[in-house]
Design an enzyme around this catalytic site. Structure first.
Site, short mmCIF file in Angstrom:
data_model
loop_
_atom_site.label_atom_id
_atom_site.label_comp_id
_atom_site.label_asym_id
_atom_site.label_seq_id
_atom_site.Cartn_x
_atom_site.Cartn_y
_atom_site.Cartn_z
CG HIS A 49 -3.39 -0.85 -2.25
ND1 HIS A 49 -3.04 0.24 -3.00
CD2 HIS A 49 -3.85 -0.37 -1.08
CE1 HIS A 49 -3.27 1.35 -2.31
NE2 HIS A 49 -3.78 1.00 -1.14
C1 T46 Z 1 -4.51 3.89 0.10
C2 T46 Z 1 -4.93 4.84 -0.97
C3 T46 Z 1 -6.25 5.50 -0.67
C4 T46 Z 1 4.78 6.58 1.45
O1 T46 Z 1 6.03 6.55 1.44
N1 T46 Z 1 4.11 6.92 2.57
C5 T46 Z 1 2.76 6.97 2.61
O2 T46 Z 1 2.20 7.30 3.68
C6 T46 Z 1 2.02 6.63 1.44
C7 T46 Z 1 0.50 6.67 1.47
C8 T46 Z 1 2.70 6.29 0.31
N2 T46 Z 1 4.06 6.27 0.32
C9 T46 Z 1 4.77 5.93 -0.92
C10 T46 Z 1 4.58 4.52 -1.42
C11 T46 Z 1 4.70 4.68 -2.93
O3 T46 Z 1 6.05 4.64 -3.30
O4 T46 Z 1 4.25 6.79 -1.94
C12 T46 Z 1 4.18 6.10 -3.17
C13 T46 Z 1 2.75 6.12 -3.73
O5 T46 Z 1 1.91 5.29 -2.90
P1 T46 Z 1 0.80 4.30 -3.52
O6 T46 Z 1 1.23 3.83 -4.85
O7 T46 Z 1 0.51 3.25 -2.49
O8 T46 Z 1 -0.43 5.30 -3.66
P2 T46 Z 1 -1.97 4.95 -3.96
O9 T46 Z 1 -2.60 6.23 -4.33
O10 T46 Z 1 -2.09 3.81 -4.88
O11 T46 Z 1 -2.55 4.48 -2.53
C14 T46 Z 1 -2.62 5.38 -1.45
C15 T46 Z 1 -2.16 4.70 -0.15
O12 T46 Z 1 -0.84 4.14 -0.34
C16 T46 Z 1 -3.07 3.59 0.28
O13 T46 Z 1 -2.79 3.18 1.59
O14 T46 Z 1 -5.35 3.27 0.72
O15 T46 Z 1 -3.95 5.85 -1.28
#
Ligand code: T46
Length: 126
Positions: A49
């Site tokens: 993303h």
């Molecule tokens: C990024 C990369 C480096 C939350 O509820 N609060 C939060 O602060 C974050 C970061 C995530 N979440 C929830 C959203 C999803 O349901 O945790 C779950 C996993 O998040 P996501 O799939 O977005 O994780 P990554 O590792 O793909 O991405 C993360 C960050 O979301 C993003 O901003 O830049 O790490």
């Protein structure tokens, strides 16, 4: 594309190491949120993303992983393997994290609270 690498000053002595992180000083924005990613399963890639407005700094405080950054023109792989080195990830940057070591703890500082509407999760829309 030249990603901005941030070097944190290690405050070490014969007891070991310490890194202090300060808003607006070692991190070039006001820190509103901190999160960390750990025990990533083998072979898993994360991210896929971009953000519309969010600024972040990511540091592998343990172990290692690769941060692949894509600005739509160029793609650069930034190896994160030091607790004293972070990468600044600004808006409009597609990111994929890969090659997580078993012991990787990826610490991320962000300049805003979590907001799903700031995510662009469709590469074509990006
Ligand atoms: C990024 C990369 C480096 C939350 O509820 N609060 C939060 O602060 C974050 C970061 C995530 N979440 C929830 C959203 C999803 O349901 O945790 C779950 C996993 O998040 P996501 O799939 O977005 O994780 P990554 O590792 O793909 O991405 C993360 C960050 O979301 C993003 O901003 O830049 O790490």
């Amino acid at each position: 594309m030249n990603p901005t690498i941030i070097d944190f000053k290690p405050l070490g002595d014969d007891r070991g190491h310490l890194v202090a992180v300060e808003s607006g000083n070692s991190i070039p924005f006001d820190i509103q949120r901190v999160y960390y990613i750990y025990e990533t399963a083998e072979g898993v890639d994360r991210g896929f993303h971009a953000h519309k407005a969010l600024n972040q700094v990511a540091v592998a405080i343990s172990g290692s992983c690769d941060m692949v950054l894509d600005d739509g023109k160029d793609k650069v792989t930034v190896p994160l393997n030091s607790p004293t080195e972070g990468v600044l990830i600004g808006p409009g940057m597609w990111r994929v994290m890969s090659n997580f070591s078993k012991d990787c703890v990826l610490l991320v500082f962000a300049d805003a609270h979590y907001d799903e509407s700031d995510y662009i999760r469709d590469y074509d829309a990006f």
